[in-house]
Design a protein around this motif. Sequence first.
Motif, PDB file in Angstrom:
ATOM      1  N   HIS A   1      27.341  54.386  66.194  1.00  0.00           N
ATOM      2  CA  HIS A   1      26.963  53.723  67.454  1.00  0.00           C
ATOM      3  C   HIS A   1      26.756  52.228  67.207  1.00  0.00           C
ATOM      4  O   HIS A   1      27.225  51.383  67.989  1.00  0.00           O
ATOM      5  CB  HIS A   1      25.679  54.338  68.024  1.00  0.00           C
ATOM      6  N   SER A   2      26.032  51.896  66.132  1.00  0.00           N
ATOM      7  CA  SER A   2      25.782  50.485  65.816  1.00  0.00           C
ATOM      8  C   SER A   2      27.084  49.742  65.544  1.00  0.00           C
ATOM      9  O   SER A   2      27.280  48.601  65.975  1.00  0.00           O
ATOM     10  CB  SER A   2      24.848  50.370  64.608  1.00  0.00           C
ATOM     11  N   LEU A   3      27.993  50.392  64.841  1.00  0.00           N
ATOM     12  CA  LEU A   3      29.287  49.795  64.542  1.00  0.00           C
ATOM     13  C   LEU A   3      30.083  49.553  65.820  1.00  0.00           C
ATOM     14  O   LEU A   3      30.672  48.479  66.030  1.00  0.00           O
ATOM     15  CB  LEU A   3      30.049  50.738  63.610  1.00  0.00           C
ATOM     16  N   ARG A   4      30.068  50.540  66.701  1.00  0.00           N
ATOM     17  CA  ARG A   4      30.802  50.435  67.962  1.00  0.00           C
ATOM     18  C   ARG A   4      30.204  49.355  68.866  1.00  0.00           C
ATOM     19  O   ARG A   4      30.930  48.665  69.591  1.00  0.00           O
ATOM     20  CB  ARG A   4      30.796  51.795  68.667  1.00  0.00           C
ATOM     21  N   LEU A   5      28.885  49.185  68.821  1.00  0.00           N
ATOM     22  CA  LEU A   5      28.231  48.141  69.610  1.00  0.00           C
ATOM     23  C   LEU A   5      28.824  46.778  69.276  1.00  0.00           C
ATOM     24  O   LEU A   5      29.179  45.986  70.168  1.00  0.00           O
ATOM     25  CB  LEU A   5      26.724  48.139  69.311  1.00  0.00           C
ATOM     26  N   LEU A   6      28.954  46.485  67.986  1.00  0.00           N
ATOM     27  CA  LEU A   6      29.497  45.203  67.542  1.00  0.00           C
ATOM     28  C   LEU A   6      30.973  45.068  67.912  1.00  0.00           C
ATOM     29  O   LEU A   6      31.442  43.986  68.294  1.00  0.00           O
ATOM     30  CB  LEU A   6      29.301  45.055  66.036  1.00  0.00           C
ATOM     31  N   GLN A   7      31.702  46.155  67.818  1.00  0.00           N
ATOM     32  CA  GLN A   7      33.112  46.137  68.198  1.00  0.00           C
ATOM     33  C   GLN A   7      33.266  45.835  69.689  1.00  0.00           C
ATOM     34  O   GLN A   7      34.150  45.063  70.093  1.00  0.00           O
ATOM     35  CB  GLN A   7      33.752  47.484  67.865  1.00  0.00           C
ATOM     36  N   ARG A   8      32.394  46.408  70.498  1.00  0.00           N
ATOM     37  CA  ARG A   8      32.465  46.182  71.955  1.00  0.00           C
ATOM     38  C   ARG A   8      32.158  44.733  72.327  1.00  0.00           C
ATOM     39  O   ARG A   8      32.729  44.191  73.279  1.00  0.00           O
ATOM     40  CB  ARG A   8      31.510  47.116  72.695  1.00  0.00           C
ATOM     41  N   VAL A   9      31.232  44.105  71.593  1.00  0.00           N
ATOM     42  CA  VAL A   9      30.940  42.690  71.852  1.00  0.00           C
ATOM     43  C   VAL A   9      32.221  41.871  71.735  1.00  0.00           C
ATOM     44  O   VAL A   9      32.536  41.037  72.592  1.00  0.00           O
ATOM     45  CB  VAL A   9      29.868  42.159  70.866  1.00  0.00           C
ATOM     46  N   LYS A  10      32.974  42.135  70.681  1.00  0.00           N
ATOM     47  CA  LYS A  10      34.219  41.414  70.431  1.00  0.00           C
ATOM     48  C   LYS A  10      35.259  41.708  71.515  1.00  0.00           C
ATOM     49  O   LYS A  10      36.021  40.831  71.919  1.00  0.00           O
ATOM     50  CB  LYS A  10      34.757  41.821  69.057  1.00  0.00           C
TER      51      LYS A  10
END
Length: 316
Positions: free
Chosen positions: A200-209
């Motif tokens: 989830h944390s990894l995906r959060l950062l990916q979504r920001v981009k």
Amino acid sequence: MRDLKIPEQRHPEKAHKPDNAQPKKPSWIRVKAPGGKGYADTRRIMRDNNLVTVCEEAGCPNVGECWSQGHATMMIMGEICTRGCTFCNIATGRPDALDVFEPGRVAHAVEKLGLNHVVITSVDRDDLADGGADHFAQTIRAVRHRSPKTTIEILTPDFLKCEPSVLEAVVEAKPDVFNHNLETVPGLYPEVRPGARYFHSLRLLQRVKELDPSIFTKSGIMVGLGEQEQEVRQVMDDMRAADIDFLTIGQYLQPTPKHHAVDRFVTPEEFASYEKAAYGKGFLMVSATPLTRSSYHAGDDFARLRAARQKMLDQG
């Protein structure tokens, strides 16, 4: 009434746990005690504006150096966290209601300190429907209004229990850097970061981009918790797959005997090896030293980060 200066009241969820021995720190970890005029001035501005800093709450070893230079990481939404991570020294419990005047006070302090770059972080607020996303956005806008030339770096919680759309409010406020720390390798999450989810944390950062490619993304981990070298390198690969620009790696230091034990002290040579490997994997910026923390030298690092992106664009 809780006294957050008393460890047992600060961490009630850890009070029943057996003590873990705190090993003697090696020579490369030791730092000078905080002091001096610059430190005192920064502390006074924080107190005058009734602001909390993660520098103090998390017991950062670099507080003396950073505050003496007028740098401090503001911690919004109170000083009590709804999570009980085993590595963290921030108090756990039921937080107070949000202070609607806080964004303005943060903006005033940033202006007073004359910051070129500010880092704004927060506790986890699982008690709020949006996890505090709108409060982050308001704080970013308030700082932009008072100090338009100041670059803004945010270090956010994971918004795990919120609708995915809350992230959009933070991104729309256009911080210059969006940081969210993975903290450790996925295999250690159950014991180190039990309230969080690695992917989830990894995906959060990916979504920001995905939402705004112009925003720099940043994440960090601690070492010395019991991870293996190959696990750290796999985290680097996962971060690059999520298009994260900036990686920080620092030594875990045990805040109290009730916290997660230090497995070992990673040598400066091993940190240098991690840094070399990370640059080889394509990160724009890497900070990997025993005393590296998310916001340590953040202003200087941001300037280098921006220059690295420009160089890449010029070459591309």
